[in-house]
Design an enzyme around this catalytic site. Structure first.
Site, mmCIF file in Angstrom:
data_model
loop_
_atom_site.group_PDB
_atom_site.id
_atom_site.type_symbol
_atom_site.label_atom_id
_atom_site.label_comp_id
_atom_site.label_asym_id
_atom_site.label_seq_id
_atom_site.Cartn_x
_atom_site.Cartn_y
_atom_site.Cartn_z
ATOM 1 N N TYR A 56 0.854 -1.178 0.000
ATOM 2 C CA TYR A 56 0.000 0.000 0.000
ATOM 3 C C TYR A 56 0.895 1.234 0.000
ATOM 4 C CZ TYR A 56 -3.908 -3.023 1.486
ATOM 5 O OH TYR A 56 -4.875 -3.996 1.574
ATOM 6 N N LEU A 209 -18.617 -1.389 2.456
ATOM 7 C CA LEU A 209 -19.366 -0.274 1.861
ATOM 8 C C LEU A 209 -19.065 -0.138 0.377
ATOM 9 C CD1 LEU A 209 -19.090 2.427 4.682
ATOM 10 C CD2 LEU A 209 -20.946 0.803 4.230
ATOM 11 N N ARG A 211 -16.317 0.334 -1.287
ATOM 12 C CA ARG A 211 -15.450 1.482 -1.581
ATOM 13 C C ARG A 211 -16.211 2.815 -1.574
ATOM 14 N NH1 ARG A 211 -14.512 -3.057 -4.073
ATOM 15 N NH2 ARG A 211 -12.424 -3.965 -3.910
ATOM 16 N N GLY A 212 -17.168 2.887 -0.682
ATOM 17 C CA GLY A 212 -17.953 4.106 -0.537
ATOM 18 C C GLY A 212 -19.211 4.138 -1.375
ATOM 19 N N SER A 215 -22.206 3.736 0.808
ATOM 20 C CA SER A 215 -22.065 4.442 2.083
ATOM 21 C C SER A 215 -23.181 5.448 2.314
ATOM 22 C CB SER A 215 -20.730 5.181 2.131
ATOM 23 O OG SER A 215 -20.723 6.236 1.177
#
Length: 335
Positions: A56, A209, A211-212, A215
């Site tokens: 990452y 979620l 990746r949003g 959400s």
């Protein structure tokens, strides 16, 4: 913070885990100070499981997590459990070159992770995706040797299918499988979830979620930067995005009736799928973390679960989870 156990051989962890990837890469710019404050807030709230990966932002995320742990309240820091993924090969410009699961590489990756994290052991260690050129038995065997040496406590897997899970478990005890699982990513339910339950392996669910996307905060007119993975994700494109946000609006009606947010009901749905599943929330700010924690007080009854199923039935999402090139790197059983 309620606890759950990762399988029959894994550690006891908090009911929610914190996925730290977005604090360093793939989701646009992040604020380092706020990221560290969010990790501190998570630890203070009783979250014990912190998830990262050595690739990452090419080690940045591990160093960020390490800094957060060094500066955290000592009592909270002592309870923290580190879940680390390894194996992805990156270039200086951020290129992806596949995965390396050779035993020597496994131990090399672990040595660098321990240094960046400032830790004397990793609690759960797993290859991010299988290396198609190295049998999973060899990769898991190398992690087992790290366990014997005291550098790793538990062995995990990530994004693999049922056959691979069985082969890995025949080599050494597997504590958990990290895999995408949400209202709109339910591919594990047919074969993978029954397999891990048969074998006593827990699940850490990422992408709860999506990746949003589910959400409740993502809008049709939102502009994504070039350094945001979602700009290339099929589920966030054109008609797919419109279809998926229509699903979110259906979910919002149920959330409003319950008096919770869309994110909270989506996380609560994952929590309701079993005591052996630990959702990883990808909160990058204390505000989003606080919202996610509210899911713990949003238990769903049978009628609410049935309403959610009608609003967002299995298979209703439009678009693949990843672009075609990345889908090709998944275990063939997961593609």
């Amino acid at each position: 913070m309620l606890n759950r156990t990762l399988g029959t051989t894994g550690p006891q962890v908090s009911a929610l885990g914190l996925g730290c990837m977005g604090m360093s890469a793939l989701y646009g710019d992040a604020d380092r100070t706020e990221s560290i404050a969010t990790i501190h807030a998570a630890l203070d709230a009783g979250i014990t499981l912190l998830d990262t990966g050595d690739f990452y932002a090419m080690g940045h995320n591990e160093m960020l997590v390490g800094e957060a742990l060094r500066t955290a309240d000592p009592a909270a820091r002592e309870k923290a459990l580190l879940s680390v993924k390894f194996g992805a090969l990156r270039g200086p410009a951020g290129e992806w070159f596949g995965y390396d699961g050779r035993p020597a590489a496994v131990k090399n990756f672990a040595a660098y992770s321990l240094q960046r994290l400032g830790a004397d052991h990793i609690d759960i260690y797993r290859i991010a995706r299988i290396d198609p050129d190295v049998p999973i038995e060899e990769t898991v065997g190398a992690i087992a040797e790290l366990v014997e040496a005291g550098h790793v406590r538990h062995i995990g897997l990530s994004e693999v299918g049922a056959e691979t899970i069985r082969r890995a478990a025949a080599v050494a005890p597997i504590s958990d499988l990290q895999i995408e699982y949400s209202l709109i990513s339910r591919g594990i339910e047919a074969d993978i979830l029954p397999t891990v339950r048969e074998l006593g392996i827990g699940v850490t669910a990422y992408g709860v979620l999506s990746r949003g996307l589910i959400s409740g905060h993502f809008t049709r007119d939102r502009q994504l930067g070039a350094n945001d993975f979602r700009a290339m994700s099929p589920r966030f494109q054109g008609d797919n995005l419109d279809r998926n946000l229509d699903l979110v609006e259906s979910l919002r009606k149920i959330a409003e009736q319950k008096g919770v947010s869309v994110a909270q009901i989506a996380i609560a749905w994952v929590l309701a799928q079993g005591e052996d599943i630990v959702p990883l929330v990808g909160a990058r700010t204390r505000q989003r973390l606080s919202e996610a924690l509210g899911a713990l007080d949003s238990a769903l009854d049978a009628d609410e679960l049935a309403a959610i199923e009608r609003a967002v039935p299995s298979g209703s999402a439009a678009g693949e989870r990843y672009p075609a090139a990345q889908m090709a790197h998944l275990d063939s059983e997961r593609a």
